[in-house]
Design an enzyme around this catalytic site. Structure first.
Site, PDB file in Angstrom:
ATOM      1  N   SER A   1       0.834  -1.189   0.000  1.00 39.73           N
ATOM      2  CA  SER A   1       0.000   0.000   0.000  1.00 39.73           C
ATOM      3  C   SER A   1       0.874   1.245   0.000  1.00 39.73           C
ATOM      4  O   SER A   1       2.032   1.200   0.391  1.00 39.73           O
ATOM      5  CB  SER A   1      -0.932  -0.031   1.221  1.00 39.73           C
ATOM      6  OG  SER A   1      -0.792   1.141   1.983  1.00 39.73           O
ATOM      7  N   LYS A   2       0.286   2.319  -0.467  1.00 42.58           N
ATOM      8  CA  LYS A   2       1.021   3.583  -0.516  1.00 42.58           C
ATOM      9  C   LYS A   2       1.516   3.973   0.863  1.00 42.58           C
ATOM     10  O   LYS A   2       2.451   4.738   0.998  1.00 42.58           O
ATOM     11  CB  LYS A   2       0.106   4.700  -1.023  1.00 42.58           C
ATOM     12  CG  LYS A   2      -0.159   4.618  -2.505  1.00 42.58           C
ATOM     13  CD  LYS A   2      -1.059   5.749  -2.941  1.00 42.58           C
ATOM     14  CE  LYS A   2      -1.742   5.360  -4.249  1.00 42.58           C
ATOM     15  NZ  LYS A   2      -2.786   6.282  -4.643  1.00 42.58           N
ATOM     16  N   ARG A   3       0.868   3.462   1.889  1.00 39.42           N
ATOM     17  CA  ARG A   3       1.259   3.841   3.244  1.00 39.42           C
ATOM     18  C   ARG A   3       2.423   3.009   3.779  1.00 39.42           C
ATOM     19  O   ARG A   3       3.042   3.375   4.760  1.00 39.42           O
ATOM     20  CB  ARG A   3       0.056   3.730   4.184  1.00 39.42           C
ATOM     21  CG  ARG A   3      -0.910   4.898   4.056  1.00 39.42           C
ATOM     22  CD  ARG A   3      -2.137   4.690   4.907  1.00 39.42           C
ATOM     23  NE  ARG A   3      -2.878   3.512   4.457  1.00 39.42           N
ATOM     24  CZ  ARG A   3      -3.747   3.536   3.439  1.00 39.42           C
ATOM     25  NH1 ARG A   3      -3.977   4.648   2.786  1.00 39.42           N
ATOM     26  NH2 ARG A   3      -4.389   2.450   3.071  1.00 39.42           N
ATOM     27  N   ASP A   4       2.727   1.896   3.121  1.00 35.85           N
ATOM     28  CA  ASP A   4       3.868   1.100   3.583  1.00 35.85           C
ATOM     29  C   ASP A   4       5.161   1.884   3.340  1.00 35.85           C
ATOM     30  O   ASP A   4       5.353   2.404   2.245  1.00 35.85           O
ATOM     31  CB  ASP A   4       3.929  -0.236   2.832  1.00 35.85           C
ATOM     32  CG  ASP A   4       2.761  -1.143   3.191  1.00 35.85           C
ATOM     33  OD1 ASP A   4       2.322  -1.080   4.352  1.00 35.85           O
ATOM     34  OD2 ASP A   4       2.285  -1.885   2.316  1.00 35.85           O
TER      35      ASP A   4
END
Ligand code: GLU
Ligand code: ZN
Length: 493
Positions: free
Chosen positions: A258-261
């Protein structure tokens, strides 16, 4: 030149991430492989989410990676402008044409009405998409909606047929008509949506191959239908583009990256000092293989053999360790001078070197580089390993011993070792690696009968501040006799 035209068309929201960069790389490689054209387009029609900073970051990211574009922002091209925010008139005109030809229609349904009907459909176990309520409104109904001050969206009329295409990666893919309801292409505010502008620009920019992430698979039947409509009204001429959907990238715990990783952020790689070569090399392996088990290659080498047909449809697993190790391989291929050039900004940023390092400092750096080149996998690791050489110099941080190492290694037992080491080093008249090594061995290993680890550990920590450092004797040579002795003396105290 071939007529292959591919595009990379990110939306400028947030920070560039690796999934995006992989898409850019595969498109770039395909363009270079075929002698075609790599188009870079900015999909910035979402005023609420897009930012100028993110736009700047995107351009900067592609430049840093060396993914040069043939048409796009700042260089222009025959199909410009390449920022969608500058093409609004075009979309308006096309939306009007689609309305006039009946390929699209005004839909006056409110969010609440849509939601209510979706609920009802679910309750009746029907597919809960848009039900086509506004497909055929009578003049009276339209007048009634207008009287209520309703502002319509523009909806595209999906043909009531299934959609099939031969995906370049996945083979034949079919979406049943009932799963692709009529969809909104222009908001009630007049803002055109991705659903319109993306395929419209693919048409106007004469894109032949659409290579993009699998998350966009379900928008493909809609885009094919829109393409056909644009053909019917004379905006598009010719063949539909071919589509290839690149596999998902899975992160920890087999969840989609995910973009948040943290490992998905391009910024992280730049800050840690991955080389563009290393990062691209690794990203190329996400869903594609060079062949013959070759895993180390440049993007140019990739381009010579890259074929979409060999992209694997199965999800790819993101492995940061492997990425880092490939980066280390790339670091080892650099000439010392090149590595110095790449490392210097990191040394400056961390305060190890001043903004304008003196030439003798650069000379020291060039001498020291071979000591660490084999050991580092990122540039930042190099900063940690070399900091001790520049500490206590004008413009640099002061020398500090890692307190954890100090506690472990600089124990009372280490005191006699350091004293003996100092005596041995003081009397060296020619300060060379070889003489240093010999003096320390004679004094500590032979004289005190210490194991090498016990003998050299305290010296290493005293002089470099850490237990993991470049080779000790070489380090001492480069640091110089005076500074080495001063550090040992201060550790003794
Ligand atoms: N702007 C879209 C995105 O960033 C492009 C998708 C596509 O390649 O069609 O997701
Ligand atoms: Zn409606």
């Amino acid at each position: 030149m071939s007529n292959v035209r591919v595009r990379f068309c990110p939306s400028p929201t947030g920070n560039p991430h690796v999934g995006m960069i992989r898409t850019a790389l595969f498109n770039w490689a395909y363009a270079r492989h075929t002698g075609g054209t790599f188009v870079f387009r900015i999909e910035d029609t979402d005023i609420a989410r897009d930012s100028q900073q993110s736009y700047v970051d995107l351009l900067d990211a592609l430049r840093w990676l060396g993914l040069d574009w043939d048409e796009g922002p700042e260089i222009g091209g025959p199909h410009g402008p390449y920022r969608q925010s500058e093409r609004m008139d075009i979309y308006k005109e096309i939306a009007d044409k689609l309305l006039a030809s009946g390929h699209a229609y005004h839909c006056y349904c409110s969010q609440e009405e849509l939601e209510e009907r979706r609920e009802a459909a679910r309750a009746a176990s029907k597919t809960p998409g848009y039900d086509g309520a506004c497909r055929k409104l009578s003049d009276d109904q339209v007048a009634a909606y207008k009287a209520q001050d309703r502002r319509p969206v523009v909806r595209f009329r999906m043909p009531d047929t299934d959609f099939t295409w031969t995906d370049l990666v996945r083979g034949d893919v079919t979406f049943a008509a009932e799963h692709v309801p009529d969809y909104v292409i222009v908001r009630a505010t007049g803002e055109p949506l991705y659903t319109l502008v993306n395929p419209v620009d693919d048409v106007l920019m004469e894109i032949t191959h659409v290579l993009r992430g699998e998350d966009l698979l379900s928008s493909t039947p809609r885009q094919l239908a829109l393409y056909d409509a644009l053909n019917a009204i004379g905006v598009a001429k010719g063949e539909r583009p071919l589509y290839g959907h690149l596999p998902y990238v899975m992160g920890e715990g087999n969840k989609k990256l995910s973009k948040r990783d943290p490992e998905s952020s391009l910024l992280m790689y730049r800050e840690e000092g991955y080389l563009p070569e290393g990062l691209l090399n690794y990203l190329a392996l996400l869903g594609w293989a060079f062949g013959n088990d070759v895993e180390f290659f440049s993007k140019e080498e990739m381009a010579t053999v890259f074929d979409v047909a060999r992209v694997n449809a199965n999800p790819a697993r993101f492995d940061l360790k492997k990425c880092t190790s490939i980066n280390g391989d790339w670091i080892r291929t650099l000439s010392p001078a090149d590595l110095v050039t790449r490392l210097t900004p990191y040394l400056i940023k961390e305060g190890v070197l001043s903004a304008e390092p003196a030439s003798d400092q650069m000379a020291v750096l060039l001498r020291a580089i071979p000591l660490i080149q084999e050991r580092m996998e990122t540039l930042r690791q190099g900063v940690g390993m070399l900091g001790f050489l520049f500490a206590d110099q004008p413009g640099s941080a002061s020398f500090e011993i890692d307190p954890i190492e100090a506690e472990k290694v600089l124990t009372p037992d280490a005191q006699p070792v350091l004293l003996a080491a100092r005596d041995a080093l003081v009397s060296i008249s020619e300060w060379t690696t070889q003489n240093i090594e010999e003096a320390l061995r004679v004094a500590l290993v032979e004289g005190m009968e210490l194991k090498p680890k016990v003998a050299f550990g305290p010296v290493r920590v005293a002089v470099t501040g850490r237990r993991v450092s470049p080779p000790l004797f070489e380090s001492l040579e480069i640091l110089g006799q005076e500074r080495s002795l001063a550090r040992i003396t201060s550790a003794i105290k």
